[in-house]
Design an enzyme around this catalytic site. Structure first.
Site, short mmCIF file in Angstrom:
data_model
loop_
_atom_site.label_atom_id
_atom_site.label_comp_id
_atom_site.label_asym_id
_atom_site.label_seq_id
_atom_site.Cartn_x
_atom_site.Cartn_y
_atom_site.Cartn_z
CG HIS A 160 -1.89 -1.01 1.39
ND1 HIS A 160 -1.96 -1.87 2.45
CD2 HIS A 160 -2.92 -1.32 0.57
CE1 HIS A 160 -3.00 -2.67 2.30
NE2 HIS A 160 -3.61 -2.37 1.16
CB CYS A 247 -2.18 -2.74 8.92
SG CYS A 247 -0.72 -2.54 7.99
C1 CIR Z 1 -3.27 -8.18 3.19
O1 CIR Z 1 -2.51 -8.60 2.32
O2 CIR Z 1 -4.32 -7.61 2.91
C2 CIR Z 1 -2.90 -8.35 4.64
N1 CIR Z 1 -2.21 -9.58 4.83
C3 CIR Z 1 -2.04 -7.21 5.12
C4 CIR Z 1 -2.78 -5.91 5.14
C5 CIR Z 1 -1.94 -4.78 5.64
N2 CIR Z 1 -2.71 -3.59 5.73
C6 CIR Z 1 -2.23 -2.38 5.64
O3 CIR Z 1 -1.07 -2.20 5.31
N3 CIR Z 1 -3.06 -1.36 5.80
#
Ligand code: CIR
Length: 252
Positions: A160, A247
């Site tokens: 992201h 996150c």
């Molecule tokens: C994903 O790939 O969606 C999750 N394993 C990790 C999400 C991380 N979220 C973030 O950076 N906002």
């Protein structure tokens, strides 16, 4: 923006079944929970009112709540997460946010909250594998009438935008060398994260305190120059699932 609240979700025992590109092995569910608890304590110690939602085993990535919404002073925008396995995560977040904010929805496209960086009346939105142009157009339609400027940043490395670019107070961005070249970031001072410590780019700024992952000494030294209070917290299990510190919570 002064933060007073955070919403989080306990990592499920299934957290190792989530999405990841990291090749760091499976996370230990118990250690994930301990690291999560340490993070919750940091936010509470900073004076935030913290809501911790129960684990949701059907959604192994469900504790990465940041991706389910964009919360701004005027409203909470429920996203439409770009990964099909995560689409159902928003349903249980909406009523929680509705206790605090008016709710809006993206009318089309996809967006993960991890791609949205808000600094005062500006949004920087990552165009990524999870956030598409239709999602960004729908987002703009909601926030531009409220006086926000939206800049679109192509995300070429990392999951992201906020995997690589974060606001750390004092009109300063912590970001990687490539992102630093983007014209949209020219109005800010830059602290460049080295390639070796790229993961530490995901540092969380809460009311003039920085929460940064443990084990990234060079970045820590750079951050110390800002003169802010700094707290480090262990991230190893979260990192295995491509997660960072931002996150794990929605802050407002
Ligand atoms: C994903 O790939 O969606 C999750 N394993 C990790 C999400 C991380 N979220 C973030 O950076 N906002």
């Amino acid at each position: 923006m002064h933060y007073t609240h955070a919403i989080l979700r306990i990592p499920a025992s299934t957290c190792g079944d989530g999405l990841t590109t990291a090749v760091l092995g499976k996370p230990d569910a118990q250690l994930t929970r301990l690291q999560f608890n340490a993070y919750v304590s940091v936010l509470s110690d900073l004076g935030l009112t913290v809501t911790v939602l129960p684990a949701s085993p059907a959604f192994p990535d469900g504790h990465f709540v940041e991706d389910t919404a964009v919360v701004m002073p005027e409203l909470a925008i429920i996203t439409n997460p770009g990964a099909p396995s995560r689409a159902g995560e928003t349903a249980s977040m909406e009523p929680e946010l509705a206790r605090f904010k008016s709710i809006a929805h993206l009318s089309s496209g996809h967006m993960d909250g991890g791609d949205v960086l808000m600094i005062d009346k500006r949004f920087f939105v990552g165009l990524s594998n999870r956030t598409d142009l239709a999602g960004i157009a729908a987002f703009k339609a909601l926030v531009e009438p409220l006086g926000y400027q939206v800049d679109v940043i192509e995300v070429n490395g990392g999951l992201h935008l906020k995997s690589l670019v974060n606001y750390v107070g004092r009109n300063t961005l912590l970001l990687d060398k490539n992102s630093a070249r983007h014209r949209a970031f020219a109005d800010y001072e830059h602290l460049i994260v080295s390639q070796e410590e790229e993961y530490a780019g995901n540092t969380l700024w809460i009311n003039d305190t920085l929460i940064t992952p443990e084990g990234y000494g060079h970045t820590l030294q750079q951050l110390q120059q800002l003169g802010l209070n700094i707290i480090t917290t262990p991230p190893s299990e979260i990192k295995k699932m491509d997660g960072g510190l931002t996150c794990l919570s929605l802050r407002f």
